[in-house]
Structures are given as structure tokens and as C-alpha cells.
Design a protein around this motif. Structure first.
Motif, PDB file in Angstrom:
ATOM      1  N   PHE A 143    -109.909 -26.129  39.120  1.00  0.00           N
ATOM      2  CA  PHE A 143    -109.175 -26.299  37.840  1.00  0.00           C
ATOM      3  C   PHE A 143    -107.963 -26.309  36.948  1.00  0.00           C
ATOM      4  O   PHE A 143    -108.276 -24.994  36.663  1.00  0.00           O
ATOM      5  N   GLY A 144    -107.222 -27.007  36.409  1.00  0.00           N
ATOM      6  CA  GLY A 144    -106.724 -26.068  36.202  1.00  0.00           C
ATOM      7  C   GLY A 144    -104.966 -27.998  35.193  1.00  0.00           C
ATOM      8  O   GLY A 144    -104.555 -28.275  35.923  1.00  0.00           O
ATOM      9  N   VAL A 145    -104.573 -27.930  33.844  1.00  0.00           N
ATOM     10  CA  VAL A 145    -104.511 -29.365  33.523  1.00  0.00           C
ATOM     11  C   VAL A 145    -103.263 -28.591  33.218  1.00  0.00           C
ATOM     12  O   VAL A 145    -103.019 -27.617  31.998  1.00  0.00           O
ATOM     13  N   GLY A 146    -102.279 -28.902  33.386  1.00  0.00           N
ATOM     14  CA  GLY A 146    -101.102 -29.070  32.291  1.00  0.00           C
ATOM     15  C   GLY A 146    -100.200 -28.042  32.575  1.00  0.00           C
ATOM     16  O   GLY A 146    -100.228 -27.145  34.006  1.00  0.00           O
ATOM     17  N   THR A 147     -99.704 -26.858  31.915  1.00  0.00           N
ATOM     18  CA  THR A 147     -99.249 -25.475  32.274  1.00  0.00           C
ATOM     19  C   THR A 147     -99.729 -24.791  33.088  1.00  0.00           C
ATOM     20  O   THR A 147     -99.574 -23.864  34.310  1.00  0.00           O
ATOM     21  N   VAL A 167    -110.840 -25.996  47.522  1.00  0.00           N
ATOM     22  CA  VAL A 167    -110.396 -26.997  46.932  1.00  0.00           C
ATOM     23  C   VAL A 167    -109.675 -27.115  44.733  1.00  0.00           C
ATOM     24  O   VAL A 167    -110.629 -26.604  44.713  1.00  0.00           O
ATOM     25  N   PHE A 168    -108.554 -27.785  45.456  1.00  0.00           N
ATOM     26  CA  PHE A 168    -107.843 -28.191  43.967  1.00  0.00           C
ATOM     27  C   PHE A 168    -106.922 -29.586  44.022  1.00  0.00           C
ATOM     28  O   PHE A 168    -106.202 -30.175  45.060  1.00  0.00           O
ATOM     29  N   ASN A 169    -107.496 -30.168  43.386  1.00  0.00           N
ATOM     30  CA  ASN A 169    -106.513 -31.497  42.468  1.00  0.00           C
ATOM     31  C   ASN A 169    -105.941 -31.498  41.439  1.00  0.00           C
ATOM     32  O   ASN A 169    -106.361 -31.238  40.204  1.00  0.00           O
ATOM     33  N   GLN A 170    -104.876 -32.784  41.279  1.00  0.00           N
ATOM     34  CA  GLN A 170    -104.421 -32.546  39.681  1.00  0.00           C
ATOM     35  C   GLN A 170    -104.519 -34.095  39.721  1.00  0.00           C
ATOM     36  O   GLN A 170    -104.929 -33.503  38.236  1.00  0.00           O
ATOM     37  N   ASP A 171    -105.586 -34.514  40.140  1.00  0.00           N
ATOM     38  CA  ASP A 171    -106.070 -36.325  39.782  1.00  0.00           C
ATOM     39  C   ASP A 171    -107.271 -36.121  39.085  1.00  0.00           C
ATOM     40  O   ASP A 171    -107.995 -35.668  39.422  1.00  0.00           O
ATOM     41  N   HIS A 172    -107.321 -36.359  37.675  1.00  0.00           N
ATOM     42  CA  HIS A 172    -109.250 -36.034  37.215  1.00  0.00           C
ATOM     43  C   HIS A 172    -109.590 -36.919  37.961  1.00  0.00           C
ATOM     44  O   HIS A 172    -111.195 -36.099  37.775  1.00  0.00           O
ATOM     45  N   HIS A 173    -109.448 -37.511  38.288  1.00  0.00           N
ATOM     46  CA  HIS A 173    -110.716 -38.692  39.156  1.00  0.00           C
ATOM     47  C   HIS A 173    -111.157 -38.244  40.106  1.00  0.00           C
ATOM     48  O   HIS A 173    -112.047 -38.060  41.357  1.00  0.00           O
ATOM     49  N   MET A 174    -110.175 -37.466  41.257  1.00  0.00           N
ATOM     50  CA  MET A 174    -110.361 -36.537  42.662  1.00  0.00           C
ATOM     51  C   MET A 174    -111.255 -35.656  41.763  1.00  0.00           C
ATOM     52  O   MET A 174    -112.392 -34.696  42.941  1.00  0.00           O
ATOM     53  N   ASN A 175    -111.203 -34.655  40.482  1.00  0.00           N
ATOM     54  CA  ASN A 175    -111.954 -33.411  40.704  1.00  0.00           C
ATOM     55  C   ASN A 175    -113.369 -34.326  40.125  1.00  0.00           C
ATOM     56  O   ASN A 175    -114.468 -33.302  40.740  1.00  0.00           O
TER      57      ASN A 175
END
Length: 289
Positions: A143-147, A167-175
Motif C-alpha cells: 500500500f502507498g498513496v501519493g508520492t 497485490v497492489f492497488n491505487q484505488d482505496h476501495h479496492m485496497n
């Protein structure tokens, strides 16, 4: 900037008021550490001996003696390197530069320092524990957001290459959805520039409650993420101008990703070498006419 001062400044905002007084005193009068006993330092700084001990522990040392040893070792290193030259960091706003050369010099200096100071925080024992957990994991969720998402995605791609269940997603709901399936035997890795980020902390709390091993790759400091995670790898970097969005933390995190991936591949080489070979052959296969 030396690494001890970097640690102090990284942790400063999370320190209680009494320990901030100690921090201010150390930053302004560090030579006093070698001249006075802790009782006198407490009097001079308007604090207590306990505050000095807690302060040293908060920035990663066992006590005042350990902190003094770090300063002493660093002073000797600084003397040896004093004449090496190279670009120097100038803390200025993005609109204050007067030439392209000064921009390049500053970006170079902050990027290099980010990697160097993070390297000097390197803890081989913690790194080894993280590698052990990831190699043995049933699933790794990153998990990681922004930079911070740049380094998170890079680790995801590297682990995917060697056939790890990642697993990696940029969508919060998918996380949130993938975290609903996490549990003991799984590893959750959190990249974060700011432990106050609500999304990251929500994800971390879920992973913790589900019994997964939690790993943070984040800035030095005492906060809910670093104190709550099972394992923490620290990154640190100088900031020129926070308003501009220019940050060298990416370089520090990418250095840690490359180090972590190489250590994992080294540890698990007998199991992953065919995947390395296969991916290399696919990417280097000649294009047919």
C-alpha cells in the motif's frame, strides 16, 4: 546535515514538550554533551534527567551515552569528508532559483543526501526479519498513496517478476476489499511519507486487526504507524520546499525497494531463478519480421 540532527528534526514534531526542549538544546549546543553530566544538562536545558533519556530513546538510541557515541563517530567522519566538495543544499522556495544550474545542483544534492542518510539508518537485523516474513508469506499486500505509491508500485512489479503472490492497488476501495481477505501468514507493507494520512492508517488498522504481519517503510519518527507496525524500515530525506511538491523521499524509498528486492531474491534464489530467467528471455526476445 549530520545523521543525528536529521533524526532529531524528523522526530521533532512528535516529541512531547519536555523532550522538544532537550532537542532544541542539543541542536543548538551539542558540544555541551561532552562537557557536562546528564544532571547538569538537565539543569541547563530546564528539563529533567528522565526527559534526556526519553529523548535519546525517541530518536533511536539506547540512552545519552549511545547518543554521545553517535555524535563522536559522526564528527570524525565529517572531518574526513570536509574537503570533498560537491553540490550543497540551499533551502529556498521554488521561485527563488536564479539559474538552471542552481536547480540541478540542489536537486542533485537533496537526492544524493536522501539515499546517503537513509543508508546510514540501515538496520540489517530489521531488514533480515522483513525478508524472512516476505519470503514465507502466503500473500503480500502493498500500500502507498501519493508520492509513496511510486515506490510501492516498484516493489509490487519486482515481486511479481519473481512469481510472488503480491497485490497492489491505487484505488482505496479496492485496497479495502483485498484487506478483507488478509490474515495470519500474510504480510502488509505500507509506504508512507506521512503517518497522519487517514487512508494509510485505516488500511494499517485493518491489517493489524486481521493478524497479518505489518511492515512500514516510512520517515523516521514516533507515531501510530511506526510504533504499531511489527517491523519498520526508516527512510529520511531533506526537504527543500514542501509547497512545490519537490521531494527527495522517492529516492530514499526506491533505494530501500532495490535493497529489499535484492535481499529477497538472494535469500530465495533457488526458487526464483527460473522466473528471473524467463522474464529476461521474454523481454529480450528478438522481434519477428
Amino acid at each position: 546535515m549530520n545523521i543525528v540532527s536529521e533524526k532529531i528534526k524528523s522526530c521533532y514534531n512528535s516529541l512531547p514538550s519536555s523532550e522538544k526542549l532537550v532537542a532544541d538544546y542539543v541542536l543548538e549546543r551539542k558540544d555541551d554533551l561532552f562537557q557536562y553530566p546528564i544532571k547538569e544538562l538537565a539543569r541547563l536545558s530546564g528539563t529533567t534527567q528522565a526527559a534526556w533519556t526519553r529523548f535519546a530513546q525517541a530518536i533511536g538510541y539506547n540512552g545519552l551515552k549511545d547518543l554521545k557515541n553517535a555524535y563522536y563517530a559522526e564528527a570524525n567522519t565529517s572531518l574526513a569528508q570536509a574537503d570533498k566538495g560537491g553540490p550543497k543544499i540551499a533551502f529556498k522556495d521554488v521561485n527563488e532559483y536564479t539559474s538552471l544550474q542552481s536547480i540541478a545542483d540542489n536537486i542533485c544534492a537533496t537526492s544524493v543526501q536522501a539515499v546517503q542518510t537513509t543508508y546510514r539508518l540501515f538496520d540489517a537485523g530489521t531488514f533480515s526479519d522483513v525478508v524472512t516474513q516476505i519470503v514465507a508469506a502466503k500473500q503480500i499486500q502493498i500500500f502507498g498513496v501519493g508520492t509513496a505509491s511510486i515506490a510501492a508500485y516498484d516493489l509490487y512489479c519486482k515481486l511479481l517478476r519473481i512469481h510472488y503472490n503480491v497485490v497492489f492497488n491505487q484505488d482505496h476501495h479496492m485496497n479495502l476489499m483485498t484487506l478483507s481477505q488478509i490474515g495470519p501468514g500474510d504480510v502488509a507493507v505500507f509506504f508512507s511519507d506521512n503517518a497522519k494520512n487517514k487512508e494509510i492508517m485505516q488500511l494499517f488498522n485493518i491489517a493489524k486487526d486481521k493478524g497479518a504481519c505489518t511492515v512500514a517503510i516510512t520517515k523516521l519518527g514516533n507515531n501510530a504507524l511506526t510504533t504499531g507496525c511489527d517491523l519498520v524500515i526508516f527512510a529520511t530525506s531533506p526537504e527543500i520546499d514542501k509547497k512545490s511538491g519537490i521531494t527527495s523521499s522517492r529516492f530514499a524509498q526506491l533505494f530501500l525497494v532495490d535493497t529489499l528486492y535484492t535481499a529477497i531474491a538472494n535469500r530465495d534464489y533457488n526458487n526464483i531463478r527460473e522466473y528471473l530467467r524467463d522474464s529476461y528471455e521474454v523481454f529480450n526476445e528478438p522481434v519477428k519480421d
